[in-house]
Write an enzyme that holds these catalytic residues in place. Structure first.
Site, PDB file in Angstrom:
ATOM      1  N   GLN A 106       0.970  -1.162   0.178  1.00  0.00           N
ATOM      2  CA  GLN A 106      -0.018   0.061   0.067  1.00  0.00           C
ATOM      3  C   GLN A 106       0.671   1.012   0.107  1.00  0.00           C
ATOM      4  O   GLN A 106       0.362   2.224  -0.134  1.00  0.00           O
ATOM      5  CB  GLN A 106      -0.931  -0.195   1.172  1.00  0.00           C
ATOM      6  N   ASP A 109       6.150   4.664  -1.619  1.00  0.00           N
ATOM      7  CA  ASP A 109       7.470   5.118  -1.590  1.00  0.00           C
ATOM      8  C   ASP A 109       8.464   4.577  -2.279  1.00  0.00           C
ATOM      9  O   ASP A 109       9.694   4.906  -2.238  1.00  0.00           O
ATOM     10  CB  ASP A 109       8.140   5.120   0.204  1.00  0.00           C
ATOM     11  N   HIS A 124      -1.426   1.332  -4.461  1.00  0.00           N
ATOM     12  CA  HIS A 124      -1.771   2.682  -4.252  1.00  0.00           C
ATOM     13  C   HIS A 124      -0.883   3.812  -4.944  1.00  0.00           C
ATOM     14  O   HIS A 124      -0.886   5.031  -4.764  1.00  0.00           O
ATOM     15  CB  HIS A 124      -1.788   2.955  -2.694  1.00  0.00           C
ATOM     16  N   CYS A 154       1.111  19.093 -18.191  1.00  0.00           N
ATOM     17  CA  CYS A 154       1.285  18.044 -19.090  1.00  0.00           C
ATOM     18  C   CYS A 154       1.797  18.771 -20.655  1.00  0.00           C
ATOM     19  O   CYS A 154       1.619  19.582 -21.176  1.00  0.00           O
ATOM     20  CB  CYS A 154       0.026  17.373 -19.601  1.00  0.00           C
ATOM     21  N   THR A 195       0.665  -2.798   8.755  1.00  0.00           N
ATOM     22  CA  THR A 195      -0.594  -2.061   8.124  1.00  0.00           C
ATOM     23  C   THR A 195      -1.715  -2.018   9.253  1.00  0.00           C
ATOM     24  O   THR A 195      -2.031  -3.390   9.933  1.00  0.00           O
ATOM     25  CB  THR A 195      -1.018  -2.655   6.719  1.00  0.00           C
TER      26      THR A 195
END
Ligand code: OAD
Length: 253
Positions: A106, A109, A124, A154, A195
């Site tokens: 999840q 990093d 995620h 963009c 978690t």
């Protein structure tokens, strides 16, 4: 030592000796020992006055794109100095002892891949990547267009870039979630590590695994809603427990 969580790991070691399919679901607790605050820790410093659950939403980005972008750039800055810890490295090493070992994380990093984990499913997203907020395509920062503010645009359509992470109210990347569910349903041992088990659909993966017959291990210094359903609960830090598990698995006998 009576309360040594390692003492009753013999059941786990026995399972691992015959298992071929392992899943390790990880959360922010695995990166805590790398100095990255867990998601529900108090926000530190400048950002203390913002509630993460308020900023990590599409509505917040639509309303205040620069605030949300700057908050994620601050969090990305924290990553610049973060290194994988012993728990990340132990997971990468453990994976080499099994034909099928998947890390379902999840965390955003990128530390599992950095530690050498070969198969990582990012449920995620990943804070190191940015994407067009309109076309959803990944855009390298060096290819982005500058704007008069800290926001980037963009190069194709001019819409603002956003972090390539899942926000509250958004669906998880479908392919990643399908792979994670399939892996959970087919594994022999399922680890839930670091978690709180509060956020769906990740929080359902341990249940799917258990219902499909997997041996369920929770590794967390604190109890969670999953603790009562785990076959084995290890109240320890991942950076301490995972290297010890690896040593026990490798020791003869
Ligand atoms: P949380 O901050 O909710 O939970 C972190 C867990 O790690 C807690 O249960 C801690 O007890 C445990 N922990 C702390 N230090 C640890 C250590 N050294 N070793 C092992 N465990 C430790 O973080 P997550 O459960 O990852 O989603 O949160 C899940 C999701 O909620 C996040 O991915 C984020 C958030 O909403 C999105 O942003 C979509």
């Amino acid at each position: 030592m009576q309360n040594d969580p390692m003492l009753d790991w013999q059941s786990l070691i026995a399972k691992l000796k015959t298992a071929t399919r392992i899943v390790a679901l990880t959360g922010a607790g695995v990166s805590a020992e790398s100095g990255i605050p867990t998601f529900r820790d108090a926000q530190t410093g400048l950002w203390a006055q913002y509630d993460p659950l308020e900023l990590a939403t599409p509505q917040a980005f639509a309303r205040q794109p620069q605030l949300v972008w700057d908050w994620y750039e601050w969090r990305r800055g924290l990553l610049a100095h973060a290194q994988p810890n012993a728990g990340h490295f132990a997971l990468a090493e453990l994976a080499k002892r099994f034909p099928h070992f998947v890390v379902v994380t999840q965390n955003i990093d990128g530390l599992h891949a950095q530690a050498g984990s070969a198969e990582v499913i990012e449920l995620h997203g990943n804070l190191r990547r940015a994407k067009c907020s309109r076309e959803e395509i990944i855009v390298a920062r060096e290819d982005a267009r500058a704007t008069p503010t800290s926001l980037l645009a963009c190069p194709h359509c001019g819409a603002y870039l956003r972090p390539d992470v899942v926000w509250f109210g958004e669906a998880l990347p479908r392919a990643a979630l399908e792979r994670a569910v399939r892996a959970a349903m087919q594994c022999h041992v399922f680890f839930s590590i670091g978690t709180s088990g509060l956020v769906e659909p990740a929080a359902s993966l341990p249940r799917f695994a258990r219902e499909a017959g997997a041996f369920l291990v929770e590794l967390n210094p604190e109890p969670t809603p999953l603790s009562a359903n785990a076959d084995l609960v290890v109240r320890a830090k991942s950076g301490e427990a995972l290297p010890r598990l690896l040593r026990q698995l490798d020791s003869p006998g």
